[in-house]
Every structure is written in C-alpha cells, then in structure tokens.
Scaffold this active site. Structure first.
Site, PDB file in Angstrom:
ATOM      1  N   HIS A  90      -6.422  -2.679  -1.143  1.00 59.03           N
ATOM      2  CA  HIS A  90      -5.952  -3.652  -0.215  1.00 59.03           C
ATOM      3  C   HIS A  90      -6.825  -4.958  -0.484  1.00 59.03           C
ATOM      4  O   HIS A  90      -8.067  -4.928   0.137  1.00 59.03           O
ATOM      5  CB  HIS A  90      -5.406  -3.277   1.163  1.00 59.03           C
TER       6      HIS A  90
ATOM      7  N   ASP B 109      10.515  -6.072  -9.005  1.00 61.24           N
ATOM      8  CA  ASP B 109      10.656  -6.613  -7.500  1.00 61.24           C
ATOM      9  C   ASP B 109      11.973  -6.249  -7.014  1.00 61.24           C
ATOM     10  O   ASP B 109      13.228  -6.071  -7.633  1.00 61.24           O
ATOM     11  CB  ASP B 109      10.532  -8.235  -7.553  1.00 61.24           C
TER      12      ASP B 109
ATOM     13  N   CYS C  61       0.812  -1.036  -0.012  1.00 59.53           N
ATOM     14  CA  CYS C  61       0.294  -0.201   0.076  1.00 59.53           C
ATOM     15  C   CYS C  61       0.816   1.166   0.086  1.00 59.53           C
ATOM     16  O   CYS C  61       0.639   2.133  -0.703  1.00 59.53           O
ATOM     17  CB  CYS C  61      -0.960  -0.036   1.127  1.00 59.53           C
TER      18      CYS C  61
ATOM     19  N   HIS D 112      -0.625  -9.845  -4.733  1.00 59.49           N
ATOM     20  CA  HIS D 112       0.486  -9.546  -5.802  1.00 59.49           C
ATOM     21  C   HIS D 112       0.512 -10.575  -6.758  1.00 59.49           C
ATOM     22  O   HIS D 112       0.574 -11.912  -6.371  1.00 59.49           O
ATOM     23  CB  HIS D 112       1.798  -9.098  -5.064  1.00 59.49           C
TER      24      HIS D 112
ATOM     25  N   HIS E   4      -0.332  -8.474   1.176  1.00 62.51           N
ATOM     26  CA  HIS E   4      -1.128  -7.566   0.129  1.00 62.51           C
ATOM     27  C   HIS E   4      -0.905  -8.277  -1.412  1.00 62.51           C
ATOM     28  O   HIS E   4       0.161  -8.667  -1.773  1.00 62.51           O
ATOM     29  CB  HIS E   4      -0.353  -6.332  -0.084  1.00 62.51           C
TER      30      HIS E   4
ATOM     31  N   HIS F 109       3.509 -12.204  -9.325  1.00 61.43           N
ATOM     32  CA  HIS F 109       4.824 -12.137 -10.092  1.00 61.43           C
ATOM     33  C   HIS F 109       4.908 -12.279 -11.361  1.00 61.43           C
ATOM     34  O   HIS F 109       4.241 -13.188 -12.143  1.00 61.43           O
ATOM     35  CB  HIS F 109       5.654 -13.005  -9.312  1.00 61.43           C
TER      36      HIS F 109
END
Ligand code: AMP
Length: 113
Positions: A46, A30, A7, A99, A97, A101
């Site tokens: 979120h 990353d 966030c 995500h 949170h 990749h």
C-alpha cells in the site's frame, strides 16, 4: 491496509477481472471503464499516491511500470495506450491507493485534458 478498496482487490476479498499479477503488482479492469480497454495497475504494497512513495519499494514501482508492456502484449493492444496516475486533489484522485490507469482501444486527443 484496512479499509483500502484496492488492497481488498489485491487480496481477493473484493472480486475483480484480473489482467496481470506478479510478486509486486496487480492489474484489473476498471469498474467504470472510460475507454474500450481500461485497466488499473496497482502495487501490492500500500502507498497512497505518487506523492507518498516512502513505504513503497523501487521493485514494486518498477513492476507497475513494466506491467503495462505485458498487459498490452496479452491483450493485443498494438496501437498504443495512455498511462496516467491521478495524484491528489487537483487530479481528482478518488481511491487513495497508488494506481496507474492504462487506457486503450481508440484514438485519444493530443492533449491530456
Ligand atoms: P482515480 O479517480 O484516479 O482515483 O481512479 C479510481 C478508479 O478506480 C476509477 O476509475 C474507478 O472507476 C475505479 N474503481 C473504483 N472501485 C473499483 C472497483 N471495485 N473495481 C475496479 N475499479 C474500481
């Protein structure tokens, strides 16, 4: 959400190398890349993980998935990529949170693990 590192990246409080942003999602490099190209795509709203989507809009979820195509085009990723989301303890999710990749830049094995 207070004390959520992603966030804070979305809000700009923590700096990041931005790859993409729209109304619903944000993508950045990353910090510890595991591939020549390693982006993280997160919803701006979120949500902790794929297991906790109740408070996440379908628009935000779709934006995260659609972002990959745009990021690939903008970064000349023409030979494909792996797109994964670690969810929970057995997947070793380390940031709570949601995500995704996006991993690219060299040949990956046929198996996921
Ligand atoms: P996961 O293990 O699936 O929860 O992935 C979390 C990822 O967040 C890891 O690959 C970390 O390298 C990455 N990460 C943690 N903090 C930051 C940060 N401040 N900026 C960019 N990536 C981060």
């Amino acid at each position: 959400m207070k004390d959520c590192i992603f966030c804070k990246i979305v809000s700009g409080e923590i700096p990041s190398k931005k790859y993409y942003e729209d109304d619903y999602c944000f993508a950045f490099a990353d910090l510890n890349p595991q591939m020549p190209f390693h982006a993280l795509i997160v919803p701006k709203e979120h949500a902790a993980s794929l297991a906790e989507l109740d408070n996440l809009s379908d628009a935000a979820l779709a934006a995260c998935l659609r972002a990959a195509q745009k990021i690939a085009e903008q970064n000349n990723i023409t030979d494909g990529y792996r797109f994964i989301s670690n969810c929970g303890k057995h997947a070793s999710q380390s940031v709570q949170h949601l995500h995704f990749h996006m991993l690219a830049g060299r040949q990956l094995s046929e198996k996921i693990v």
